[in-house]
Design a protein around this motif. Structure first.
Motif, PDB file in Angstrom:
ATOM      1  N   VAL A   1       0.859  -1.155  -0.093  1.00 51.00           N
ATOM      2  CA  VAL A   1       0.048  -0.030   0.029  1.00 51.00           C
ATOM      3  C   VAL A   1       0.870   1.537  -0.208  1.00 51.00           C
ATOM      4  O   VAL A   1       0.714   2.101  -0.683  1.00 51.00           O
ATOM      5  CB  VAL A   1      -0.991   0.124   1.353  1.00 51.00           C
ATOM      6  CG1 VAL A   1      -1.633   1.308   1.391  1.00 51.00           C
ATOM      7  CG2 VAL A   1      -1.944  -1.019   1.160  1.00 51.00           C
TER       8      VAL A   1
ATOM      9  N   LEU B   1       0.794   4.288  -2.543  1.00 50.48           N
ATOM     10  CA  LEU B   1       0.706   5.544  -2.024  1.00 50.48           C
ATOM     11  C   LEU B   1       1.893   6.500  -2.334  1.00 50.48           C
ATOM     12  O   LEU B   1       1.718   7.770  -2.963  1.00 50.48           O
ATOM     13  CB  LEU B   1       0.459   5.652  -0.630  1.00 50.48           C
ATOM     14  CG  LEU B   1      -0.901   5.062   0.084  1.00 50.48           C
ATOM     15  CD1 LEU B   1      -0.797   5.068   1.398  1.00 50.48           C
ATOM     16  CD2 LEU B   1      -2.122   5.891  -0.441  1.00 50.48           C
TER      17      LEU B   1
ATOM     18  N   LEU C   1      -8.590   1.629  -0.913  1.00 48.00           N
ATOM     19  CA  LEU C   1      -7.075   1.609  -1.271  1.00 48.00           C
ATOM     20  C   LEU C   1      -6.836   0.009  -1.345  1.00 48.00           C
ATOM     21  O   LEU C   1      -5.934  -0.423  -1.799  1.00 48.00           O
ATOM     22  CB  LEU C   1      -6.117   2.028  -0.369  1.00 48.00           C
ATOM     23  CG  LEU C   1      -6.224   3.712  -0.115  1.00 48.00           C
ATOM     24  CD1 LEU C   1      -5.612   4.203   1.021  1.00 48.00           C
ATOM     25  CD2 LEU C   1      -5.720   4.219  -1.529  1.00 48.00           C
TER      26      LEU C   1
END
Lengths: 454, 454
Positions: free
Chosen positions: B277, B281, B355
């Motif tokens: 993640v 990001l 996400l």
């Protein structure tokens, strides 16, 4: 920070097995046909084994290449890790250095796949469709089930009844890999039916389960038999352990003063020990090499070095080995993998020649050692492995007395995840020691030499 | 020869955990006190946790150093191996590349020791003598038992009764490492006694076992409580998995298109997923990140994103999370580690923000996947892990249809050596699917928002 792990790169994995028959100062005695009592010839073994394994059994080549297809599967878990047991050393307050080679990371959880995979491979290559085998604690049966699943072979496993009952999870493991598993003695063979007729409560033994598996395989052209220990080719396949360990000890900058392994049939011990025997024989090394057996089944320390059948029914070949007699029924100790009446001819021969040592340890001290190992090193070990751990701890404790900084290496043959009931019995005080009485040993052995009268 | 294993040198092992709280586009909602319904302050948690873990729970530092004492124990099995599942790929005839990170090689057999060890360490450092905890399938309880044995801490484990009965070996494993283990609901706490009074056959749940363990620890100054999932610091400790995997994928010359993990409380998924993640990001990556839950306990796919208690009795903190309601009693499926009514606040938050993705899979297809995995890759996997395997296989099968050469990475959270009874039930046709009915979900959730009325 001190290192605790010595990995080996995949490219350093041995590409050939070590065959100690090339270096024996005296050759092995012949193996005899159970019917004729004459030395076995390769064609005699053809109903049971593929020709490549038969040729390995008698080969005098020092190194035999590991086939690429076998290396491909070995790579799933090999090279295995060599550990320095720093937390155990600290708990023992010993100046000794303890190393162990951890074979518990294979899919089946022990060293056994090292030979199961090549055995399945050579059988597949010869067009065989189905294998039979026996298993004691289930380590071997589940390893061969794993190997057969890799090559699409059917498998039937005769599992010693006392272990079948104690370790249902091992059966389920074999079934998960697609094998069929029955308790031995079973009603599926003449040997099994005869044993059950004589005693319906017969707890089974490795020797009897071998009879059943051999009887099942021998007459069927698409079926072969597979043995997880004792034979020369089995010990040779296991030498990947010792060959890797030698390189890893080099990386650690040490060489062992003592090498230890537990022995039942002799395969994990042989796998670790034979490359070190080679070093003793050819490179001037003086490592003590110690085979540790259970007091309940003391073939090396109390048996005779004689020709004897490999199985109970007397249909397997006759080999010269340390034996308690093929009718020997060991007490139901939890180290099921060490409950065999005989000992690998190679291990027996080396012991007779004084090239290795042997000692027997009792059940309770092995579990005490296993518990100390679990609470320091973390791994919960098979009851068989606990015999090696016991002996390694005893060596380390001796060093505490003498102040010697010995380097101790033992083979950690497998985890104890399917042996938790044994730990439970130990922790709740239900486990006992078994010392096999001399008188019973003498009784079991008294008729022995007769079986070789040709 | 194509590689199947990507090892990582010990010196490449991460020396800091990754804390996603530093990078969240929206901060996590506060956690509320179960009594006052006001945001919790660090002193509120002091009866249960050591201050270092409490500070980690709320920290916004991106990286937090792993203490040397923890690394020392991690090194027994870390870095773990990243495998390329070539034999599974071949069986699936897929153009996809499947990788898995194998966490089953830890002493306890799963990813859980990654947080058990630091939790035991910080408690020991603060002078705590005894820990309490709950366990579902037993993976967590045995991991904490292992960790406590390393630091000389006493431990009492409340084990969900249905698992206690299904998995006696897990209890024995905890006892081998010196812990005490009782079935929950037990007669040892008010929460347990109340549950047994209402229903003597209560099969237990993670939420209820948490109530018991918290109640046992809170009033005792020498005792703390330890939680194996859900909390921020737990997921952070688990990020060693994903941090290692990123380096290993680099060594493999690949980057995953899809990252998959099974979710119960969220710790193994979080451990693998959070570093990816982070890459999505901050490094422009577009990896799909998929949490896989059981249809029998579908908190992400059918639950509400609401404030709810972490436990059944309502004495644990209130967190905003996807939940089926804290009174939810999941059916007794074999993936005991996935039977929790809620979901880690971090995982819930990421899902809410879009996400990560979520999907639910049913029990039978997960065992089908586990069997195919065992018969190709060799490892027998935990029923929890089979959820991730199912999803990975489904992705690979989609690639067979589309011809896409996707790179699929999943976290293999642990072996199934203590779950053989579940495989046995599957193989003998005794296992069933469990789809949790919408009506029951609505019923369990209807009173939910009330619990946060301050």
């Amino acid at each position: 920070m001190d290192r605790v792990k010595y990995l080996l790169a995949e490219k350093e994995m041995p590409t050939a097995w070590y065959n100690i028959q090339a270096d024996l100062p005296v050759p092995l005695p012949p193996v005899l046909h159970p019917g004729t009592k004459q030395p076995l010839t390769p064609p005699d073994l053809a109903p049971l084994f593929p020709m490549e394994l038969i040729m390995q059994e008698v080969s005098r080549e020092r190194y035999i290449d590991v086939p690429g297809e076998v290396i491909d599967i070995y790579r799933s878990w090999r090279p295995t890790t060599l550990f320095r047991a720093r937390r155990l050393e600290k708990a023992l307050q010993t100046p000794a250095k303890i190393f162990y080679k951890y074979e518990g990371s294979s899919p089946a959880g022990s060293h056994k796949p090292n030979t199961a995979v090549p055995q399945a491979f050579y059988n597949k290559k010869e067009g065989i469709k189905r294998l039979t085998t026996e298993t004691g604690a289930g380590q071997w049966g589940s390893s061969l089930a794993f190997a057969c699943s890799q090559f699409g072979l059917d498998l039937k496993v005769y599992m010693v009844k006392v272990s079948y009952q104690q370790k249902p999870y091992r059966r389920m493991m074999m079934e998960t890999w697609g094998a069929k598993c029955v308790p031995s003695p079973s009603m599926d063979t003449n040997s099994g039916r005869a044993a059950l007729e004589a005693d319906p409560n017969n707890p089974g033994s490795l020797g009897l389960a071998i009879s059943e598996a051999v009887e099942d395989a021998a007459p069927k052209p698409d079926t072969h038999y597979s043995l997880g220990s004792v034979l020369n080719h089995v010990l040779m396949h296991q030498t990947v352990i010792g060959l890797e360990a030698i390189k890893q000890m080099e990386h650690a900058g040490e060489y062992p003063d003592v090498v230890i392994g537990c022995v039942g049939g002799g395969s994990n011990f042989g796998g670790m020990a034979l490359p070190f025997v080679h070093q003793n024989l050819t490179a001037g090394k003086k490592t003590r090499i110690v085979a540790v057996e259970p007091s309940s089944c003391p073939s090396l320390t109390k048996g005779l070095y004689e020709f004897d059948y490999g199985d109970v029914a007397g249909i397997a070949p006759i080999a010269k080995m340390y034996t308690l007699g093929h009718k020997f029924m060991p007490p139901p100790v939890h180290a099921g993998g060490l409950r065999y009446h005989g000992m690998a001819p190679i291990v027996s021969h080396l012991y007779k020649l004084g090239l290795i040592e042997a000692k027997a340890v009792n059940q309770l001290p092995t579990f005490e050692a296993g518990l100390q190992f679990a609470r320091t090193e973390g791994f919960i070990s098979a009851p068989e492995t606990n015999h090696a751990i016991r002996a390694a701890i005893d060596e380390a404790l001796k060093c505490r007395e003498t102040g010697e900084k010995k380097v101790i290496l033992f083979n950690h043959s497998g985890h104890g995840h399917f042996d938790m009931a044994a730990y439970d019995a130990y922790l709740s005080g239900k486990l006992t020691d078994y010392e096999y009485p001399e008188s019973l040993v003498r009784e079991a052995l008294k008729d022995l030499p007769r079986c070789i009268v040709g």
